[in-house]
Design an enzyme around this catalytic site. Structure first.
Site, PDB file in Angstrom:
ATOM      1  N   PRO A   9       0.791  -1.225   0.000  1.00  0.00           N
ATOM      2  CA  PRO A   9       0.000   0.000   0.000  1.00  0.00           C
ATOM      3  C   PRO A   9       0.830   1.285   0.000  1.00  0.00           C
ATOM      4  O   PRO A   9       1.885   1.348   0.638  1.00  0.00           O
ATOM      5  CB  PRO A   9      -0.819  -0.097   1.301  1.00  0.00           C
ATOM      6  CG  PRO A   9      -0.094  -1.078   2.145  1.00  0.00           C
ATOM      7  CD  PRO A   9       0.546  -2.052   1.189  1.00  0.00           C
ATOM      8  N   ASN A  10       0.334   2.242  -0.740  1.00  0.00           N
ATOM      9  CA  ASN A  10       0.896   3.603  -0.845  1.00  0.00           C
ATOM     10  C   ASN A  10       2.191   3.683  -1.646  1.00  0.00           C
ATOM     11  O   ASN A  10       2.716   4.773  -1.857  1.00  0.00           O
ATOM     12  CB  ASN A  10       1.108   4.234   0.546  1.00  0.00           C
ATOM     13  CG  ASN A  10      -0.198   4.364   1.303  1.00  0.00           C
ATOM     14  OD1 ASN A  10      -1.146   4.918   0.772  1.00  0.00           O
ATOM     15  ND2 ASN A  10      -0.283   3.822   2.514  1.00  0.00           N
ATOM     16  N   ARG A  17       4.662  10.983  -2.146  1.00  0.00           N
ATOM     17  CA  ARG A  17       4.575  10.867  -0.684  1.00  0.00           C
ATOM     18  C   ARG A  17       5.958  11.076  -0.033  1.00  0.00           C
ATOM     19  O   ARG A  17       6.977  10.567  -0.538  1.00  0.00           O
ATOM     20  CB  ARG A  17       4.002   9.492  -0.278  1.00  0.00           C
ATOM     21  CG  ARG A  17       4.957   8.324  -0.438  1.00  0.00           C
ATOM     22  CD  ARG A  17       4.340   6.983  -0.112  1.00  0.00           C
ATOM     23  NE  ARG A  17       4.175   6.721   1.288  1.00  0.00           N
ATOM     24  CZ  ARG A  17       4.396   5.531   1.853  1.00  0.00           C
ATOM     25  NH1 ARG A  17       4.814   4.508   1.132  1.00  0.00           N
ATOM     26  NH2 ARG A  17       4.215   5.358   3.134  1.00  0.00           N
ATOM     27  N   TYR A  22      11.288   8.793   1.198  1.00  0.00           N
ATOM     28  CA  TYR A  22      11.251   7.771   0.133  1.00  0.00           C
ATOM     29  C   TYR A  22      11.893   8.215  -1.178  1.00  0.00           C
ATOM     30  O   TYR A  22      12.033   7.407  -2.096  1.00  0.00           O
ATOM     31  CB  TYR A  22       9.790   7.344  -0.112  1.00  0.00           C
ATOM     32  CG  TYR A  22       9.147   6.760   1.126  1.00  0.00           C
ATOM     33  CD1 TYR A  22       9.620   5.574   1.685  1.00  0.00           C
ATOM     34  CD2 TYR A  22       8.083   7.400   1.757  1.00  0.00           C
ATOM     35  CE1 TYR A  22       9.040   5.038   2.834  1.00  0.00           C
ATOM     36  CE2 TYR A  22       7.495   6.875   2.907  1.00  0.00           C
ATOM     37  CZ  TYR A  22       7.982   5.701   3.430  1.00  0.00           C
ATOM     38  OH  TYR A  22       7.420   5.169   4.570  1.00  0.00           O
ATOM     39  N   ASN A  73       7.820  -5.615  -1.139  1.00  0.00           N
ATOM     40  CA  ASN A  73       7.791  -4.546  -0.151  1.00  0.00           C
ATOM     41  C   ASN A  73       6.350  -4.491   0.361  1.00  0.00           C
ATOM     42  O   ASN A  73       5.475  -3.917  -0.284  1.00  0.00           O
ATOM     43  CB  ASN A  73       8.199  -3.202  -0.768  1.00  0.00           C
ATOM     44  CG  ASN A  73       8.251  -2.095   0.280  1.00  0.00           C
ATOM     45  OD1 ASN A  73       7.732  -2.264   1.391  1.00  0.00           O
ATOM     46  ND2 ASN A  73       8.861  -0.969  -0.053  1.00  0.00           N
ATOM     47  N   ALA A  76       3.253  -0.805   4.792  1.00  0.00           N
ATOM     48  CA  ALA A  76       2.727  -0.771   6.166  1.00  0.00           C
ATOM     49  C   ALA A  76       2.271  -2.146   6.647  1.00  0.00           C
ATOM     50  O   ALA A  76       2.278  -2.418   7.857  1.00  0.00           O
ATOM     51  CB  ALA A  76       1.583   0.230   6.249  1.00  0.00           C
ATOM     52  N   GLU A  97      12.591  -9.266   1.154  1.00  0.00           N
ATOM     53  CA  GLU A  97      11.781  -8.111   1.536  1.00  0.00           C
ATOM     54  C   GLU A  97      12.605  -6.840   1.333  1.00  0.00           C
ATOM     55  O   GLU A  97      13.777  -6.805   1.711  1.00  0.00           O
ATOM     56  CB  GLU A  97      11.394  -8.253   3.006  1.00  0.00           C
ATOM     57  CG  GLU A  97      10.462  -7.179   3.482  1.00  0.00           C
ATOM     58  CD  GLU A  97      10.361  -7.130   4.999  1.00  0.00           C
ATOM     59  OE1 GLU A  97       9.241  -7.098   5.503  1.00  0.00           O
ATOM     60  OE2 GLU A  97      11.409  -7.123   5.668  1.00  0.00           O
ATOM     61  N   HIS A  99      12.678  -2.620   2.015  1.00  0.00           N
ATOM     62  CA  HIS A  99      12.128  -1.371   2.545  1.00  0.00           C
ATOM     63  C   HIS A  99      13.006  -0.246   2.030  1.00  0.00           C
ATOM     64  O   HIS A  99      14.241  -0.315   2.160  1.00  0.00           O
ATOM     65  CB  HIS A  99      12.119  -1.355   4.075  1.00  0.00           C
ATOM     66  CG  HIS A  99      11.146  -2.327   4.656  1.00  0.00           C
ATOM     67  ND1 HIS A  99       9.790  -2.158   4.534  1.00  0.00           N
ATOM     68  CD2 HIS A  99      11.337  -3.480   5.329  1.00  0.00           C
ATOM     69  CE1 HIS A  99       9.181  -3.177   5.123  1.00  0.00           C
ATOM     70  NE2 HIS A  99      10.095  -3.999   5.603  1.00  0.00           N
ATOM     71  N   ARG A 106      13.290   4.336  12.420  1.00  0.00           N
ATOM     72  CA  ARG A 106      12.092   5.168  12.397  1.00  0.00           C
ATOM     73  C   ARG A 106      11.227   4.937  13.640  1.00  0.00           C
ATOM     74  O   ARG A 106      11.729   4.510  14.668  1.00  0.00           O
ATOM     75  CB  ARG A 106      11.346   4.921  11.083  1.00  0.00           C
ATOM     76  CG  ARG A 106      12.195   5.300   9.859  1.00  0.00           C
ATOM     77  CD  ARG A 106      11.448   5.125   8.567  1.00  0.00           C
ATOM     78  NE  ARG A 106      10.284   6.010   8.496  1.00  0.00           N
ATOM     79  CZ  ARG A 106       9.310   5.878   7.605  1.00  0.00           C
ATOM     80  NH1 ARG A 106       9.379   4.907   6.702  1.00  0.00           N
ATOM     81  NH2 ARG A 106       8.279   6.697   7.608  1.00  0.00           N
TER      82      ARG A 106
HETATM   83  C1  DQA Z   1       8.241   1.069   3.760  1.00  0.00           C
HETATM   84  C2  DQA Z   1       8.333   1.284   5.273  1.00  0.00           C
HETATM   85  C3  DQA Z   1       6.977   1.091   5.932  1.00  0.00           C
HETATM   86  O1  DQA Z   1       7.067   1.294   7.339  1.00  0.00           O
HETATM   87  C4  DQA Z   1       5.969   2.089   5.383  1.00  0.00           C
HETATM   88  O2  DQA Z   1       4.694   1.869   5.938  1.00  0.00           O
HETATM   89  C5  DQA Z   1       5.923   2.106   3.894  1.00  0.00           C
HETATM   90  C6  DQA Z   1       7.169   1.947   3.138  1.00  0.00           C
HETATM   91  C7  DQA Z   1       9.571   1.366   3.060  1.00  0.00           C
HETATM   92  O3  DQA Z   1       9.700   0.946   1.908  1.00  0.00           O
HETATM   93  O4  DQA Z   1      10.440   2.027   3.616  1.00  0.00           O
HETATM   94  O5  DQA Z   1       4.886   2.326   3.303  1.00  0.00           O
HETATM   95  O6  DQA Z   1       7.938  -0.284   3.515  1.00  0.00           O
END
Ligand code: DQA
Length: 159
Positions: A9-10, A17, A22, A73, A76, A97, A99, A106
């Site tokens: 998501p996102n 964002r 990011y 990835n 959240a 995985e 990130h 964080r």
């Molecule tokens: C994320 C880190 C997560 O905590 C966050 O909710 C994201 C992006 C990252 O790629 O750094 O949406 O996965």
């Protein structure tokens, strides 16, 4: 060799964002770089992004018997989703995985990662370059698994 890339998501909002966290690259640009690496190395790659947990679970399940490895990835959902973790364990494919940010630096709630134990490796904090590292790592991992399988088969034939 076929690699499935699954984005949570996102991540479709990358480039918009929280750029200070990011970066400025859009998801499509990251995927284009991965596509170029895949083409240069004769790897098949498929991309998927969803904001919905169930759709991500469905996509992981579809990888069973189809893909050789998963780069994911979970965004959240990394911090909440037992369903995504269980799906990765269920298909039993090598998974990496990614990130973009360093989740360990964080907020405290990001430091609990439920998906990481279902993955062979985690890459965190390299920015978008982490996806390239994941492609390199996954290629190596799949090659190692295939070679180990071949060696085992040869050994069995000799017995
Ligand atoms: C994320 C880190 C997560 O905590 C966050 O909710 C994201 C992006 C990252 O790629 O750094 O949406 O996965």
């Amino acid at each position: 060799m076929k690699i499935a890339v699954i984005q949570g998501p996102n991540l479709n909002m990358l480039g918009i964002r929280e750029q200070h966290i990011y970066g400025a690259m859009k998801l499509e640009q990251i995927h284009q770089q991965m596509r170029e690496f895949a083409e240069a190395n004769k790897i098949e790659v498929e991309f998927f992004q969803s904001n919905l947990e169930g759709e991500i679970v469905d996509r992981i399940q579809e990888c069973y018997g189809d893909a050789d490895g998963i780069i994911i990835n979970p965004a959240a959902y990394s911090h909440t989703s037992i369903a995504i973790r269980d799906a990765l364990v269920a298909v039993s494919l090598p998974a990496i995985e990614v990130h973009i940010s360093n989740i360990h630096r964080r907020e405290e709630f990001r430091q609990r990662d439920l998906v990481a134990p279902a993955c062979a490796s985690s890459i965190t904090g390299f920015g978008p370059f982490g996806y390239h590292l994941a492609m390199l790592g996954m290629t190596q991992m799949i090659t190692d698994i295939a070679n180990a399988k071949k060696a085992q088969e040869q050994q069995q034939q000799q017995q």
